[in-house]
Design an enzyme around this catalytic site. Structure first.
Site, PDB file in Angstrom:
ATOM      1  N   HIS A 155      36.135  81.469  12.065  1.00  0.00           N
ATOM      2  CA  HIS A 155      36.975  82.382  12.846  1.00  0.00           C
ATOM      3  C   HIS A 155      37.577  81.677  14.053  1.00  0.00           C
ATOM      4  CE1 HIS A 155      35.753  86.313  11.032  1.00  0.00           C
ATOM      5  NE2 HIS A 155      34.734  85.558  10.625  1.00  0.00           N
ATOM      6  N   GLU A 164      45.067  84.132  12.887  1.00  0.00           N
ATOM      7  CA  GLU A 164      43.695  83.669  12.694  1.00  0.00           C
ATOM      8  C   GLU A 164      43.420  83.457  11.209  1.00  0.00           C
ATOM      9  OE1 GLU A 164      40.751  86.408  14.082  1.00  0.00           O
ATOM     10  OE2 GLU A 164      39.083  85.169  13.386  1.00  0.00           O
ATOM     11  N   GLU A 173      33.308  80.762  16.054  1.00  0.00           N
ATOM     12  CA  GLU A 173      34.585  81.058  16.705  1.00  0.00           C
ATOM     13  C   GLU A 173      35.047  79.731  17.305  1.00  0.00           C
ATOM     14  OE1 GLU A 173      36.231  83.835  16.764  1.00  0.00           O
ATOM     15  OE2 GLU A 173      34.813  85.466  16.404  1.00  0.00           O
ATOM     16  N   HIS A 187      38.864  87.054   7.675  1.00  0.00           N
ATOM     17  CA  HIS A 187      40.069  87.866   7.500  1.00  0.00           C
ATOM     18  C   HIS A 187      40.857  87.419   6.265  1.00  0.00           C
ATOM     19  CE1 HIS A 187      38.806  89.054  11.506  1.00  0.00           C
ATOM     20  NE2 HIS A 187      38.837  87.770  11.827  1.00  0.00           N
TER      21      HIS A 187
END
Ligand SMILES: [Zn+2]
Length: 341
Positions: free
Chosen positions: A223, A168, A305, A131
């Site tokens: 992430h 995030e 993650e 992101h």
């Protein structure tokens, strides 16, 4: 966009299709009471870890035989730079102004840096901070679709955040910079796909191309997830075998699994974070065919993650600079293990 909304129903509004944290069928948000989740945690984590060790098999760089005690890790280097500053010099920081169009700044995302005299001399690692903090204000840009081989997907997504508003995108950038410093110390040449030096993106296809162009020996996309309270732990996402359109992951499936298993083992060892209790069947590993960043890669690549930004236990870790240093250490050790064979 309702990204600050803590209600589960809001999640899909900001958690778009190409976000790796989005679950496949059945992973909805049940609102399980936190205490119940807590009570179930210890046995679940232990069982999950045991399963994981079996699945990942024996190997020279496999996970520890004994789960490290809380607070104990292989990293004595958990020195904690303040959250606000970069943990190391950042020679790769671009001079692009934040307002510059991404198409222009994308030409020079972050020049490779490092390449010292350590054991990773000559190795190229691309780190992909998931992101971008600016994505929230570039909705139409990130919503345009791109071809990921077997589908068209949104260019990029906003990512999730903690209920308190730690995004995030902030997390991924911080861990990525710490990771870059550690890999550079090992002599690797390191490139980031974005370093807070562009106003949004890159798109997922471009993120993949950056690793391809660099002929990276390994790529990791960093992430944190946005799942339900009680869902916690880490998982590493591996590319499925995809051969469609411009995607052909067949040559990298095996090497990416090796990379991912090593990262999972070292991450567990360094952070004490258990494998996910909600995805991957307790292995800490998941395989997906719907992520453009994996589908379009031609070099070994995985996503990690690191935890669930919506679970209070995981949030305590994710928001700690000390813990993020351990996370970076674990990922770094996994990459080093992979690259040294
Ligand atoms: Zn993400």
């Amino acid at each position: 966009m309702s990204y600050v909304g803590p209600e589960p129903d809001d999640f899909d509004d900001f958690y778009r299709d190409d976000d790796p944290g989005r679950g496949r069928g059945g992973r909805r948000f049940g609102g399980r009471p936190a205490l119940v989740a807590l009570a179930a945690l210890v046995p679940t984590a232990l069982a999950a870890w045991l399963v994981w060790t079996v699945v990942s098999g024996p190997g020279e760089s496999e996970p520890p035989k004994v789960l490290p005690a809380p607070g104990q890790s292989s990293t004595s280097s958990a020195g904690t730079p303040s959250d606000a500053k970069e943990p190391s010099a950042s020679p790769s920081k671009s001079s692009s102004s934040p307002a510059k169009p991404p198409s222009a700044s994308a030409k020079k995302p972050t020049a490779p840096a490092g390449g010292g005299s350590g054991p990773l001399k000559g190795k190229v690692v691309v780190i992909d901070p998931g992101h971008n903090p600016g994505n929230f204000s570039h909705t139409s840009d990130i919503n345009r679709s791109v071809n990921v081989g077997n589908a068209r997907k949104e260019c990029d997504t906003t990512g999730t955040s903690t209920n308190a508003g730690y995004t995030e995108a902030q997390f991924t950038l911080d861990v990525s910079r710490r990771l870059r410093a550690l890999l550079q110390q090992q002599g690797a040449t390191v490139q980031l796909t974005q370093n807070g030096d562009r106003s949004w993106g890159p798109c997922v296809d471009e993120r993949a191309r950056i690793g391809n162009k660099a002929k990276a020996d390994a790529v990791v996309s960093v992430h944190a997830d946005g799942s339900a309270v009680g869902n916690r732990g880490f998982h590493v996402i591996l590319p499925a075998s995809v051969h469609a359109g411009g995607a052909d992951t067949r040559p990298i499936v095996s090497s990416s699994r090796d990379l991912g298993e090593r990262i999972a083992g070292k991450f567990l060892q360094a952070t004490g974070q258990p494998p996910s209790n909600y995805i991957g069947g307790g292995t800490g590993l998941d395989t997906r065919s719907d992520l453009g960043g994996l589908n379009l890669s031609t070099v070994p690549k995985v996503f990690i993650e690191c935890g669930n930004m919506r679970d209070s236990q995981d949030v305590t870790r994710l928001t700690s600079g000390t813990w993020r240093q351990k996370a970076a250490q674990g990922i770094s050790e996994g990459i080093v293990s992979f690259l040294r064979g």
